[in-house]
Design a protein around this motif. Structure first.
Motif, PDB file in Angstrom:
ATOM      1  N   ALA A  89       0.817  -1.215   0.000  1.00 54.83           N
ATOM      2  CA  ALA A  89       0.000   0.000   0.000  1.00 54.83           C
ATOM      3  C   ALA A  89       0.851   1.265   0.000  1.00 54.83           C
ATOM      4  O   ALA A  89       0.427   2.305  -0.496  1.00 54.83           O
ATOM      5  CB  ALA A  89      -0.938   0.004   1.203  1.00 54.83           C
ATOM      6  N   SER A  90       2.063   1.178   0.494  1.00 55.44           N
ATOM      7  CA  SER A  90       2.919   2.366   0.555  1.00 55.44           C
ATOM      8  C   SER A  90       3.505   2.741  -0.804  1.00 55.44           C
ATOM      9  O   SER A  90       4.018   3.839  -0.972  1.00 55.44           O
ATOM     10  CB  SER A  90       4.050   2.170   1.569  1.00 55.44           C
ATOM     11  OG  SER A  90       4.987   1.222   1.096  1.00 55.44           O
ATOM     12  N   VAL A  91       3.430   1.835  -1.776  1.00 53.31           N
ATOM     13  CA  VAL A  91       3.989   2.113  -3.105  1.00 53.31           C
ATOM     14  C   VAL A  91       2.956   2.017  -4.220  1.00 53.31           C
ATOM     15  O   VAL A  91       3.287   2.198  -5.389  1.00 53.31           O
ATOM     16  CB  VAL A  91       5.181   1.185  -3.425  1.00 53.31           C
ATOM     17  CG1 VAL A  91       6.309   1.382  -2.419  1.00 53.31           C
ATOM     18  CG2 VAL A  91       4.750  -0.260  -3.483  1.00 53.31           C
ATOM     19  N   GLU A  92       1.712   1.766  -3.884  1.00 54.92           N
ATOM     20  CA  GLU A  92       0.681   1.593  -4.915  1.00 54.92           C
ATOM     21  C   GLU A  92       0.606   2.805  -5.839  1.00 54.92           C
ATOM     22  O   GLU A  92       0.520   2.668  -7.056  1.00 54.92           O
ATOM     23  CB  GLU A  92      -0.681   1.340  -4.273  1.00 54.92           C
ATOM     24  CG  GLU A  92      -1.770   1.077  -5.297  1.00 54.92           C
ATOM     25  CD  GLU A  92      -3.104   0.726  -4.661  1.00 54.92           C
ATOM     26  OE1 GLU A  92      -4.004   0.336  -5.411  1.00 54.92           O
ATOM     27  OE2 GLU A  92      -3.256   0.846  -3.434  1.00 54.92           O
ATOM     28  N   GLY A  93       0.650   3.996  -5.297  1.00 52.60           N
ATOM     29  CA  GLY A  93       0.602   5.206  -6.118  1.00 52.60           C
ATOM     30  C   GLY A  93       1.818   5.346  -7.019  1.00 52.60           C
ATOM     31  O   GLY A  93       1.702   5.786  -8.169  1.00 52.60           O
ATOM     32  N   THR A  94       2.981   4.972  -6.505  1.00 48.34           N
ATOM     33  CA  THR A  94       4.201   5.019  -7.310  1.00 48.34           C
ATOM     34  C   THR A  94       4.076   4.084  -8.505  1.00 48.34           C
ATOM     35  O   THR A  94       4.396   4.454  -9.644  1.00 48.34           O
ATOM     36  CB  THR A  94       5.426   4.619  -6.455  1.00 48.34           C
ATOM     37  OG1 THR A  94       5.475   5.449  -5.303  1.00 48.34           O
ATOM     38  CG2 THR A  94       6.711   4.739  -7.241  1.00 48.34           C
ATOM     39  N   VAL A  95       3.579   2.875  -8.260  1.00 46.64           N
ATOM     40  CA  VAL A  95       3.389   1.902  -9.335  1.00 46.64           C
ATOM     41  C   VAL A  95       2.332   2.414 -10.311  1.00 46.64           C
ATOM     42  O   VAL A  95       2.522   2.362 -11.533  1.00 46.64           O
ATOM     43  CB  VAL A  95       2.998   0.523  -8.770  1.00 46.64           C
ATOM     44  CG1 VAL A  95       2.666  -0.453  -9.889  1.00 46.64           C
ATOM     45  CG2 VAL A  95       4.106  -0.026  -7.881  1.00 46.64           C
ATOM     46  N   LEU A  96       1.242   2.935  -9.792  1.00 42.48           N
ATOM     47  CA  LEU A  96       0.175   3.471 -10.638  1.00 42.48           C
ATOM     48  C   LEU A  96       0.694   4.580 -11.545  1.00 42.48           C
ATOM     49  O   LEU A  96       0.447   4.571 -12.754  1.00 42.48           O
ATOM     50  CB  LEU A  96      -0.968   3.988  -9.768  1.00 42.48           C
ATOM     51  CG  LEU A  96      -2.129   4.642 -10.499  1.00 42.48           C
ATOM     52  CD1 LEU A  96      -2.843   3.642 -11.388  1.00 42.48           C
ATOM     53  CD2 LEU A  96      -3.096   5.249  -9.494  1.00 42.48           C
ATOM     54  N   ASP A  97       1.415   5.533 -10.981  1.00 45.12           N
ATOM     55  CA  ASP A  97       1.966   6.634 -11.775  1.00 45.12           C
ATOM     56  C   ASP A  97       2.911   6.124 -12.862  1.00 45.12           C
ATOM     57  O   ASP A  97       2.884   6.592 -13.999  1.00 45.12           O
ATOM     58  CB  ASP A  97       2.705   7.632 -10.881  1.00 45.12           C
ATOM     59  CG  ASP A  97       1.794   8.357  -9.906  1.00 45.12           C
ATOM     60  OD1 ASP A  97       0.557   8.338 -10.099  1.00 45.12           O
ATOM     61  OD2 ASP A  97       2.324   8.935  -8.934  1.00 45.12           O
ATOM     62  N   PHE A  98       3.751   5.158 -12.506  1.00 47.12           N
ATOM     63  CA  PHE A  98       4.723   4.607 -13.450  1.00 47.12           C
ATOM     64  C   PHE A  98       4.021   3.912 -14.613  1.00 47.12           C
ATOM     65  O   PHE A  98       4.346   4.145 -15.785  1.00 47.12           O
ATOM     66  CB  PHE A  98       5.659   3.638 -12.719  1.00 47.12           C
ATOM     67  CG  PHE A  98       6.765   3.108 -13.571  1.00 47.12           C
ATOM     68  CD1 PHE A  98       7.951   3.813 -13.698  1.00 47.12           C
ATOM     69  CD2 PHE A  98       6.633   1.915 -14.255  1.00 47.12           C
ATOM     70  CE1 PHE A  98       8.988   3.328 -14.490  1.00 47.12           C
ATOM     71  CE2 PHE A  98       7.654   1.420 -15.051  1.00 47.12           C
ATOM     72  CZ  PHE A  98       8.837   2.136 -15.170  1.00 47.12           C
ATOM     73  N   VAL A  99       3.041   3.061 -14.303  1.00 52.31           N
ATOM     74  CA  VAL A  99       2.338   2.327 -15.346  1.00 52.31           C
ATOM     75  C   VAL A  99       1.506   3.289 -16.197  1.00 52.31           C
ATOM     76  O   VAL A  99       1.481   3.172 -17.426  1.00 52.31           O
ATOM     77  CB  VAL A  99       1.463   1.205 -14.746  1.00 52.31           C
ATOM     78  CG1 VAL A  99       0.578   0.571 -15.802  1.00 52.31           C
ATOM     79  CG2 VAL A  99       2.339   0.149 -14.085  1.00 52.31           C
ATOM     80  N   GLU A 100       0.860   4.257 -15.563  1.00 46.99           N
ATOM     81  CA  GLU A 100       0.085   5.243 -16.325  1.00 46.99           C
ATOM     82  C   GLU A 100       0.980   5.996 -17.301  1.00 46.99           C
ATOM     83  O   GLU A 100       0.627   6.187 -18.473  1.00 46.99           O
ATOM     84  CB  GLU A 100      -0.600   6.228 -15.379  1.00 46.99           C
ATOM     85  CG  GLU A 100      -1.438   7.265 -16.091  1.00 46.99           C
ATOM     86  CD  GLU A 100      -2.162   8.196 -15.143  1.00 46.99           C
ATOM     87  OE1 GLU A 100      -3.196   8.729 -15.551  1.00 46.99           O
ATOM     88  OE2 GLU A 100      -1.694   8.400 -14.000  1.00 46.99           O
ATOM     89  N   SER A 101       2.141   6.395 -16.852  1.00 44.48           N
ATOM     90  CA  SER A 101       3.087   7.101 -17.719  1.00 44.48           C
ATOM     91  C   SER A 101       3.525   6.213 -18.882  1.00 44.48           C
ATOM     92  O   SER A 101       3.586   6.658 -20.036  1.00 44.48           O
ATOM     93  CB  SER A 101       4.291   7.562 -16.900  1.00 44.48           C
ATOM     94  OG  SER A 101       5.236   8.181 -17.716  1.00 44.48           O
ATOM     95  N   ALA A 102       3.833   4.945 -18.591  1.00 40.85           N
ATOM     96  CA  ALA A 102       4.272   4.015 -19.643  1.00 40.85           C
ATOM     97  C   ALA A 102       3.165   3.776 -20.663  1.00 40.85           C
ATOM     98  O   ALA A 102       3.414   3.748 -21.877  1.00 40.85           O
ATOM     99  CB  ALA A 102       4.719   2.697 -19.022  1.00 40.85           C
ATOM    100  N   LEU A 103       1.930   3.612 -20.203  1.00 40.14           N
ATOM    101  CA  LEU A 103       0.812   3.399 -21.128  1.00 40.14           C
ATOM    102  C   LEU A 103       0.530   4.641 -21.958  1.00 40.14           C
ATOM    103  O   LEU A 103       0.351   4.557 -23.173  1.00 40.14           O
ATOM    104  CB  LEU A 103      -0.448   3.010 -20.348  1.00 40.14           C
ATOM    105  CG  LEU A 103      -0.469   1.614 -19.748  1.00 40.14           C
ATOM    106  CD1 LEU A 103      -1.639   1.467 -18.789  1.00 40.14           C
ATOM    107  CD2 LEU A 103      -0.526   0.552 -20.837  1.00 40.14           C
ATOM    108  N   ASN A 104       0.498   5.793 -21.315  1.00 47.46           N
ATOM    109  CA  ASN A 104       0.162   7.025 -22.029  1.00 47.46           C
ATOM    110  C   ASN A 104       1.280   7.505 -22.939  1.00 47.46           C
ATOM    111  O   ASN A 104       1.019   8.175 -23.930  1.00 47.46           O
ATOM    112  CB  ASN A 104      -0.267   8.117 -21.056  1.00 47.46           C
ATOM    113  CG  ASN A 104      -1.675   7.891 -20.555  1.00 47.46           C
ATOM    114  OD1 ASN A 104      -2.527   7.391 -21.279  1.00 47.46           O
ATOM    115  ND2 ASN A 104      -1.915   8.240 -19.310  1.00 47.46           N
ATOM    116  N   ALA A 105       2.520   7.162 -22.637  1.00 46.23           N
ATOM    117  CA  ALA A 105       3.630   7.555 -23.499  1.00 46.23           C
ATOM    118  C   ALA A 105       3.481   6.925 -24.871  1.00 46.23           C
ATOM    119  O   ALA A 105       3.858   7.505 -25.887  1.00 46.23           O
ATOM    120  CB  ALA A 105       4.959   7.133 -22.871  1.00 46.23           C
TER     121      ALA A 105
END
Length: 142
Positions: A89-105
């Motif tokens: 739970a402490s890194v869920e947002g970090t993972v979410l941001d990373f994957v969102e960036s990779a998908l949207n790129a």
């Protein structure tokens, strides 16, 4: 659209059995159950998926064959942190941001289904080598 979920329960109890997988399947199908809420667009999404499935299969919603592929458009990836040095739970947002960036790129305008507040502790994230290929193939069949 995409969703990132975390669990501390491991594969058996955290994802399978009565874990996150069945919980999110209920959300995607708008099935009401005491532990499943339909917030952040999940209900609207489920109704749209239902309508799309009815149209795509040219079957009545009561036809047993209709139910065979209701979640056939869902792709699931499971990642494992490999150690107990941090809580998911402490890194869920970090993972979410990373994957969102990779998908949207690569494809832009991907809809994020996460709505809860998320931990953003730093963590090293490595996408699988075939990530772009998988996403490209998925986008092509849509």
């Amino acid at each position: 659209m995409f969703y990132i979920g975390v669990t501390e329960g491991g594969l058996r109890s955290g994802i399978f059995d009565a874990g996150r997988l069945i919980h999110h399947a209920r959300k995607m199908l708008a099935i009401r159950e005491s532990s499943t809420s339909h917030t952040g667009g999940w209900l609207r999404h489920a109704v749209e998926r239902y309508d799309d499935n009815v149209a795509a299969h040219a079957l009545g919603a009561n036809d047993p064959e209709f139910f065979h592929n209701l979640l056939g458009d869902i792709y699931i990836a499971v990642a494992h942190q490999g150690h107990d040095a941090w809580a998911p739970a402490s890194v869920e947002g970090t993972v979410l941001d990373f994957v969102e960036s990779a998908l949207n790129a690569r494809h832009g305008n991907m809809q994020k289904m996460n709505t809860a507040g998320l931990g953003r502790d730093p963590v090293d994230i490595q996408l699988p080598g075939n990530f772009d290929q998988i996403v490209d193939e998925f986008i092509a069949i849509r």
